[in-house]
Write an enzyme that holds these catalytic residues in place. Sequence first.
Site, PDB file in Angstrom:
ATOM      1  N   HIS A 243       1.514   8.646   5.358  1.00 29.53           N
ATOM      2  CA  HIS A 243       0.524   9.669   5.746  1.00 29.53           C
ATOM      3  C   HIS A 243       0.960  10.487   6.963  1.00 29.53           C
ATOM      4  O   HIS A 243       0.369  11.519   7.242  1.00 29.53           O
ATOM      5  CB  HIS A 243      -0.814   9.010   6.079  1.00 29.53           C
ATOM      6  CG  HIS A 243      -1.654   8.673   4.894  1.00 29.53           C
ATOM      7  ND1 HIS A 243      -2.034   9.597   3.951  1.00 29.53           N
ATOM      8  CD2 HIS A 243      -2.233   7.499   4.506  1.00 29.53           C
ATOM      9  CE1 HIS A 243      -2.794   9.008   3.040  1.00 29.53           C
ATOM     10  NE2 HIS A 243      -2.926   7.734   3.344  1.00 29.53           N
TER      11      HIS A 243
ATOM     12  N   ASP B  27       0.848  -1.195   0.000  1.00 26.62           N
ATOM     13  CA  ASP B  27       0.000   0.000   0.000  1.00 26.62           C
ATOM     14  C   ASP B  27       0.885   1.247   0.000  1.00 26.62           C
ATOM     15  O   ASP B  27       1.824   1.353   0.789  1.00 26.62           O
ATOM     16  CB  ASP B  27      -0.914  -0.028   1.226  1.00 26.62           C
ATOM     17  CG  ASP B  27      -2.239   0.664   0.976  1.00 26.62           C
ATOM     18  OD1 ASP B  27      -2.214   1.872   0.663  1.00 26.62           O
ATOM     19  OD2 ASP B  27      -3.287  -0.008   1.095  1.00 26.62           O
TER      20      ASP B  27
ATOM     21  N   SER C  91      -7.010   3.903  -1.785  1.00 26.36           N
ATOM     22  CA  SER C  91      -7.159   2.463  -1.527  1.00 26.36           C
ATOM     23  C   SER C  91      -8.478   1.902  -2.023  1.00 26.36           C
ATOM     24  O   SER C  91      -8.537   0.764  -2.472  1.00 26.36           O
ATOM     25  CB  SER C  91      -7.090   2.197  -0.021  1.00 26.36           C
ATOM     26  OG  SER C  91      -5.803   2.396   0.457  1.00 26.36           O
TER      27      SER C  91
ATOM     28  N   ARG D 174      -4.541  15.190   5.176  1.00 22.45           N
ATOM     29  CA  ARG D 174      -4.043  13.849   4.832  1.00 22.45           C
ATOM     30  C   ARG D 174      -4.171  13.627   3.325  1.00 22.45           C
ATOM     31  O   ARG D 174      -3.318  13.001   2.728  1.00 22.45           O
ATOM     32  CB  ARG D 174      -4.857  12.817   5.627  1.00 22.45           C
ATOM     33  CG  ARG D 174      -4.390  11.370   5.560  1.00 22.45           C
ATOM     34  CD  ARG D 174      -5.265  10.544   6.512  1.00 22.45           C
ATOM     35  NE  ARG D 174      -4.993   9.131   6.507  1.00 22.45           N
ATOM     36  CZ  ARG D 174      -4.122   8.506   7.296  1.00 22.45           C
ATOM     37  NH1 ARG D 174      -3.408   9.203   8.152  1.00 22.45           N
ATOM     38  NH2 ARG D 174      -3.982   7.204   7.250  1.00 22.45           N
ATOM     39  N   ASP D 175      -5.246  14.140   2.746  1.00 24.70           N
ATOM     40  CA  ASP D 175      -5.402  14.068   1.289  1.00 24.70           C
ATOM     41  C   ASP D 175      -5.053  15.414   0.658  1.00 24.70           C
ATOM     42  O   ASP D 175      -5.097  15.561  -0.570  1.00 24.70           O
ATOM     43  CB  ASP D 175      -6.850  13.700   0.925  1.00 24.70           C
ATOM     44  CG  ASP D 175      -7.242  12.359   1.523  1.00 24.70           C
ATOM     45  OD1 ASP D 175      -6.355  11.494   1.654  1.00 24.70           O
ATOM     46  OD2 ASP D 175      -8.418  12.186   1.889  1.00 24.70           O
TER      47      ASP D 175
ATOM     48  N   LYS E  75      -5.860  -2.162   7.048  1.00 21.54           N
ATOM     49  CA  LYS E  75      -6.067  -2.439   5.622  1.00 21.54           C
ATOM     50  C   LYS E  75      -6.865  -3.717   5.406  1.00 21.54           C
ATOM     51  O   LYS E  75      -6.953  -4.200   4.266  1.00 21.54           O
ATOM     52  CB  LYS E  75      -4.700  -2.555   4.904  1.00 21.54           C
ATOM     53  CG  LYS E  75      -3.834  -1.309   5.006  1.00 21.54           C
ATOM     54  CD  LYS E  75      -4.355  -0.162   4.153  1.00 21.54           C
ATOM     55  CE  LYS E  75      -3.520   1.098   4.337  1.00 21.54           C
ATOM     56  NZ  LYS E  75      -4.060   2.242   3.583  1.00 21.54           N
TER      57      LYS E  75
ATOM     58  N   ARG F 225     -16.990   7.842   0.271  1.00 22.99           N
ATOM     59  CA  ARG F 225     -16.264   6.581   0.485  1.00 22.99           C
ATOM     60  C   ARG F 225     -16.697   5.924   1.785  1.00 22.99           C
ATOM     61  O   ARG F 225     -16.906   6.601   2.792  1.00 22.99           O
ATOM     62  CB  ARG F 225     -14.762   6.859   0.472  1.00 22.99           C
ATOM     63  CG  ARG F 225     -13.921   5.662   0.808  1.00 22.99           C
ATOM     64  CD  ARG F 225     -12.480   5.840   0.411  1.00 22.99           C
ATOM     65  NE  ARG F 225     -11.606   5.117   1.320  1.00 22.99           N
ATOM     66  CZ  ARG F 225     -10.299   5.044   1.201  1.00 22.99           C
ATOM     67  NH1 ARG F 225      -9.699   5.649   0.192  1.00 22.99           N
ATOM     68  NH2 ARG F 225      -9.576   4.383   2.068  1.00 22.99           N
TER      69      ARG F 225
ATOM     70  N   HIS G 123      -1.473  10.883  -0.876  1.00 19.08           N
ATOM     71  CA  HIS G 123      -1.110   9.946  -1.936  1.00 19.08           C
ATOM     72  C   HIS G 123      -0.500  10.725  -3.110  1.00 19.08           C
ATOM     73  O   HIS G 123      -0.590  11.944  -3.164  1.00 19.08           O
ATOM     74  CB  HIS G 123      -2.344   9.196  -2.439  1.00 19.08           C
ATOM     75  CG  HIS G 123      -3.011   8.371  -1.383  1.00 19.08           C
ATOM     76  ND1 HIS G 123      -4.269   7.857  -1.531  1.00 19.08           N
ATOM     77  CD2 HIS G 123      -2.587   7.972  -0.161  1.00 19.08           C
ATOM     78  CE1 HIS G 123      -4.598   7.169  -0.448  1.00 19.08           C
ATOM     79  NE2 HIS G 123      -3.604   7.226   0.399  1.00 19.08           N
TER      80      HIS G 123
ATOM     81  N   ASP H 122     -15.293   3.215   3.895  1.00 21.83           N
ATOM     82  CA  ASP H 122     -14.602   2.568   5.023  1.00 21.83           C
ATOM     83  C   ASP H 122     -14.660   3.397   6.303  1.00 21.83           C
ATOM     84  O   ASP H 122     -14.941   2.866   7.383  1.00 21.83           O
ATOM     85  CB  ASP H 122     -13.158   2.182   4.662  1.00 21.83           C
ATOM     86  CG  ASP H 122     -12.290   3.334   4.160  1.00 21.83           C
ATOM     87  OD1 ASP H 122     -12.841   4.410   3.842  1.00 21.83           O
ATOM     88  OD2 ASP H 122     -11.054   3.161   4.076  1.00 21.83           O
TER      89      ASP H 122
ATOM     90  N   ASP I 242       1.956   3.265   3.036  1.00 24.83           N
ATOM     91  CA  ASP I 242       0.860   4.224   3.060  1.00 24.83           C
ATOM     92  C   ASP I 242       0.621   4.822   4.446  1.00 24.83           C
ATOM     93  O   ASP I 242       0.606   6.037   4.602  1.00 24.83           O
ATOM     94  CB  ASP I 242      -0.419   3.542   2.583  1.00 24.83           C
ATOM     95  CG  ASP I 242      -1.555   4.536   2.540  1.00 24.83           C
ATOM     96  OD1 ASP I 242      -1.458   5.471   1.738  1.00 24.83           O
ATOM     97  OD2 ASP I 242      -2.499   4.398   3.336  1.00 24.83           O
TER      98      ASP I 242
ATOM     99  N   ASP J 237      -1.395  -0.196  -4.666  1.00 24.68           N
ATOM    100  CA  ASP J 237      -2.694   0.372  -5.025  1.00 24.68           C
ATOM    101  C   ASP J 237      -2.604   1.826  -5.457  1.00 24.68           C
ATOM    102  O   ASP J 237      -3.498   2.333  -6.133  1.00 24.68           O
ATOM    103  CB  ASP J 237      -3.698   0.202  -3.883  1.00 24.68           C
ATOM    104  CG  ASP J 237      -3.216   0.801  -2.574  1.00 24.68           C
ATOM    105  OD1 ASP J 237      -1.997   1.037  -2.411  1.00 24.68           O
ATOM    106  OD2 ASP J 237      -4.060   1.025  -1.686  1.00 24.68           O
ATOM    107  N   HIS J 238      -1.550   2.528  -5.054  1.00 29.44           N
ATOM    108  CA  HIS J 238      -1.329   3.953  -5.380  1.00 29.44           C
ATOM    109  C   HIS J 238      -0.034   4.338  -4.691  1.00 29.44           C
ATOM    110  O   HIS J 238       0.460   3.599  -3.841  1.00 29.44           O
ATOM    111  CB  HIS J 238      -2.476   4.847  -4.859  1.00 29.44           C
ATOM    112  CG  HIS J 238      -2.739   4.648  -3.413  1.00 29.44           C
ATOM    113  ND1 HIS J 238      -1.927   5.201  -2.430  1.00 29.44           N
ATOM    114  CD2 HIS J 238      -3.658   3.910  -2.753  1.00 29.44           C
ATOM    115  CE1 HIS J 238      -2.369   4.814  -1.249  1.00 29.44           C
ATOM    116  NE2 HIS J 238      -3.405   4.015  -1.408  1.00 29.44           N
TER     117      HIS J 238
HETATM  118  O1  2PG Z   1      -6.412   6.876   5.181  1.00 26.63           O
HETATM  119  C1  2PG Z   1      -7.302   7.009   4.311  1.00 26.63           C
HETATM  120  O2  2PG Z   1      -8.496   6.992   4.554  1.00 26.63           O
HETATM  121  C2  2PG Z   1      -6.898   7.222   2.864  1.00 26.63           C
HETATM  122  C3  2PG Z   1      -6.497   8.652   2.678  1.00 26.63           C
HETATM  123  O3  2PG Z   1      -7.594   9.494   2.877  1.00 26.63           O
HETATM  124  O4  2PG Z   1      -5.838   6.361   2.524  1.00 26.63           O
HETATM  125  P1  2PG Z   1      -6.127   4.960   1.770  1.00 26.63           P
HETATM  126  O5  2PG Z   1      -6.891   5.307   0.526  1.00 26.63           O
HETATM  127  O6  2PG Z   1      -4.752   4.438   1.461  1.00 26.63           O
HETATM  128  O7  2PG Z   1      -6.873   4.102   2.704  1.00 26.63           O
HETATM  129 MN    MN Z   2      -3.953   2.486  -0.098  1.00 25.85          MN
HETATM  130 MN    MN Z   3      -3.588   6.078   2.211  1.00 25.26          MN
END
Ligand code: 2PG
Ligand code: MN
Ligand code: MN
Length: 547
Positions: free
Chosen positions: A424, A21, A72, A164-165, A354, A279, A492, A281, A420, A461-462
């Site tokens: 971050h 990652d 991700s 973070r982004d 992850k 998103r 990223h 998650d 990753d 993945d990136h």
């Molecule tokens: O931490 C997260 O939520 C993202 C960045 O916003 O990272 P990743 O896409 O690698 O999960």
């Molecule tokens: Mn990722």
């Molecule tokens: Mn990330």
Amino acid sequence: MLQKNPAFAGVPGPVVVIVMDGYGIPKHTVGSAIDAARKPTLDRLFAQYPNITLRAHGTAVGMPSDDDMGNSEVGHNAIGAGQVYAQGAALVADAIAAGTIWQGAAWQETVAAAKAGNGGVLHFIGLFSDGNVHSHIDHLKAMVAQARAEGVKTVRIHALLDGRDVPETSALDYVVPFEAFLDEISADGFDARIASGGGRQTITMDRYDANWPMVARGWRTHVLGEGPQFANATEAVQGLRERNPGTIDQDLPEFVIADGGKPIGTIEDGDAVVFYNFRGDRAIEITRAFVEDDFSEFDRVRRPRVTYAGMLQYDGDLHLPERFLVTPPAIRNTSGEWFSKTGLAQFACSETQKFGHVTYFWNGNRSGKFEGETWQEVPSDVVPFEQRPWMKAAEITDAMIAALQSGRYKVLRCNYANGDMVGHTGNFRAATMAIEAVDLALSRLLRAVDAAGGVALVTADHGNADEMFELDKKTKEPAVNEDGSYKAKTAHTLNPVPLILYDNVSGGRLGLEQTGTAGLSNIAATVANLLGLQKHERWDDSLLVVK
Ligand SMILES: O=C(O)[C@@H](CO)OP(=O)(O)O
Ligand SMILES: [Mn+2]
Ligand SMILES: [Mn+2]
């Protein structure tokens, strides 16, 4: 069932997909933790095995434009599904541009709830930036304006600071203009203000059950109005920075906006709440806290009866939440599903941070398993990852080796979070160690792949650790702070990622083709071919070359 491939009977042992990652191919050596890392295994892989680069950002993974970095969700969706779907970021932008979002039942119910009775309030909670990974502030702006046009009287925004982004201390670049915008449209009986917030890594946006106390803290902030009080969000960010010197936006503590000691935006019975991240998650836990009757993850103290909508549906299996503004991509015919239908046993492993990436995202944002899948989660540490850059790479490797040695699995996948999660943090030294930890893990895992007579595809993945400094927009050289230090970059990258074929079994018959469009969505078909199978008709082409 997937059909046998007449051109190649398949490798004798299993096929292992290893996702590193946040491992992109750097453009510059300065600021690349990957260049700075000592990584003999990866160096050997790049020198001695077939390897190509894959596109992992922008339209190649279903993002609205090629200026969008990968992430991700879209990365693992593309790898697992073998296809590219228009993703949440694009679907929401399109629904707003076309106005279809306002015609949907979810938006109408939300607005109706906020208008019913007197003093109904419409709350928006979400990530407050234009990162386009979890959310986009333009979507929020459009919804606030539309709510006003449709007669909603009061809007309260609960702003999760990013860093973070987007650049690590950029919160005011978003908060100041947005508060000005809210001020401007708060007229003629309409009243819209930011009511609470805090750093996204401190409150609300936990994922995969890693740290529920973070979500509890967010609940107390947004719903109950508990936390340090400020007059507005601009002053909150300034004040919190003064009290927490050196803390970057994602880690700032929570804040509550109050008038005369009274929080202006607690969430009450009869209100409507939109969680505006697209998103899933990091949206699932707080959504559960709002919608579940039986909820035991933390004490909600008070649970307001609200009309709750997600920007998207975050989990199609669990129907979470039931009300959502934009229909998510219907990701079908994933590799997990078709390898399962072909009777192959599959093993997926990562650490908590992850884990959903190699299960839920891999399988098209579904929380359920396909038949024959085994999932193993290694619990992540709950500490800032610059303090543990090795994370759980060793334990994931142990689990993968055991799974290979069991002889039960034909297809295995894992994700090493290090590049990753440590990337971050913006901590360069820790990020080099993160890459070194992955390198060491690979050296062990690949020996077990050999012992099982299998092959591995090593990919990512990136990017992330490949660019740890912000580049100056004009000079394209690493940007410097006033004190001469480099400006740390936590986001990223737009860089491509590697695809390495680790193969000691074919006697050099197998290679990879660097096509002009090679991207993450070509991996599923490549795995199928390595297994001696034809790809599913929906999957993008295999990159395997058989001599
Ligand atoms: O931490 C997260 O939520 C993202 C960045 O916003 O990272 P990743 O896409 O690698 O999960
Ligand atoms: Mn990722
Ligand atoms: Mn990330």
